[in-house]
Design an enzyme around this catalytic site. Structure first.
Site, mmCIF file in Angstrom:
data_model
loop_
_atom_site.group_PDB
_atom_site.id
_atom_site.type_symbol
_atom_site.label_atom_id
_atom_site.label_comp_id
_atom_site.label_asym_id
_atom_site.label_seq_id
_atom_site.Cartn_x
_atom_site.Cartn_y
_atom_site.Cartn_z
ATOM 1 N N ARG A 34 0.831 -1.213 0.000
ATOM 2 C CA ARG A 34 0.000 0.000 0.000
ATOM 3 C C ARG A 34 0.861 1.257 0.000
ATOM 4 N NH1 ARG A 34 -1.377 3.161 4.148
ATOM 5 N NH2 ARG A 34 -0.991 1.579 5.741
ATOM 6 N N HIS A 36 4.192 1.580 -0.808
ATOM 7 C CA HIS A 36 5.343 1.730 -1.703
ATOM 8 C C HIS A 36 5.165 1.240 -3.130
ATOM 9 C CE1 HIS A 36 7.598 3.096 1.720
ATOM 10 N NE2 HIS A 36 7.242 2.006 2.391
ATOM 11 N N LYS A 65 3.106 12.029 6.726
ATOM 12 C CA LYS A 65 4.303 11.181 6.680
ATOM 13 C C LYS A 65 5.394 11.993 5.985
ATOM 14 C CE LYS A 65 6.081 6.653 5.388
ATOM 15 N NZ LYS A 65 5.872 5.405 4.652
ATOM 16 N N VAL A 67 8.463 11.361 4.601
ATOM 17 C CA VAL A 67 9.162 10.859 3.412
ATOM 18 C C VAL A 67 8.543 9.529 3.004
ATOM 19 C CG1 VAL A 67 11.388 10.073 2.499
ATOM 20 C CG2 VAL A 67 11.335 11.913 4.172
ATOM 21 N N ASN A 68 8.387 9.319 1.711
ATOM 22 C CA ASN A 68 7.905 8.030 1.211
ATOM 23 C C ASN A 68 8.406 7.837 -0.213
ATOM 24 O OD1 ASN A 68 6.093 5.682 1.877
ATOM 25 N ND2 ASN A 68 5.244 6.291 -0.097
ATOM 26 N N THR A 69 8.606 6.575 -0.591
ATOM 27 C CA THR A 69 9.044 6.240 -1.945
ATOM 28 C C THR A 69 8.059 5.264 -2.566
ATOM 29 O OG1 THR A 69 11.358 6.532 -1.315
ATOM 30 C CG2 THR A 69 10.933 5.266 -3.319
ATOM 31 N N ARG A 109 8.726 13.958 -0.626
ATOM 32 C CA ARG A 109 9.239 14.585 0.597
ATOM 33 C C ARG A 109 8.332 15.745 0.981
ATOM 34 N NH1 ARG A 109 13.885 12.595 2.327
ATOM 35 N NH2 ARG A 109 15.074 11.371 0.835
ATOM 36 N N HIS A 143 9.446 -3.577 4.435
ATOM 37 C CA HIS A 143 9.907 -2.233 4.788
ATOM 38 C C HIS A 143 10.786 -1.699 3.669
ATOM 39 C CE1 HIS A 143 11.696 1.064 7.056
ATOM 40 N NE2 HIS A 143 12.886 0.578 6.770
#
Length: 152
Positions: A34, A36, A65, A67-69, A109, A143
């Site tokens: 979900r 990434h 959140k 930071v996410n990739t 970001r 992760h």
């Protein structure tokens, strides 16, 4: 007699509640997907991509959140990283793996000054090797640890 029924029914009720609680909980593997995976699209320089995706994927509920990739590769390719180069995770754990080749990703970001509930993100499409932590049976990503430039 009523006490006897209570002694039997109370543990049964607790067991049912525990099972129901577990059924509703998202597994770590599903949470990874979900947060990434975005296999159906290519990296976009569209400045609203991260704002839309972070909201759509429930990463702006209650907080932003930072930071996410997102990975724009087939899920099976990302799952295969779990059988590639073993590396140490940022937290010192030893269950991280680095992809042998670059993958299309988008880094999101939080912009300076952005505050909940108005989460605003900077969108950065990249091609990088990814590092994921894996666990379970089957052994799958749970992760997203980092992305690194391809040194070749």
């Amino acid at each position: 007699m009523a006490l006897d029924k209570s002694v039997i029914l109370l543990p049964l009720l607790v067991l049912v509640l525990l099972v129901l609680g577990c059924l509703g909980r998202e597994s770590r593997a599903k949470k990874f997907q979900r947060q990434h995976m975005d296999s159906g699209s290519s990296p976009s320089s569209n400045s609203t991509y991260c704002n839309q995706m972070m909201k759509r994927r429930s990463m702006t509920h209650g907080r932003c959140k930072p930071v996410n990739t997102f990975v724009h590769e087939p899920l099976v390719d990302v799952q295969n990283v779990c059988f590639q180069e073993k590396v140490t995770c940022k937290n010192g754990q030893t269950n991280c793996f680095k992809s042998k080749s670059s993958m299309h990703i988008t880094d999101c970001r939080l912009t300076n000054g952005s505050r909940y509930p108005n989460c605003a993100y900077r969108t950065s499409p990249k091609e990088r090797r990814i590092i994921v932590a894996c666990e379970g049976s089957p052994y799958v990503p749970v992760h997203f640890d980092a992305s690194v430039e391809d040194s070749t």
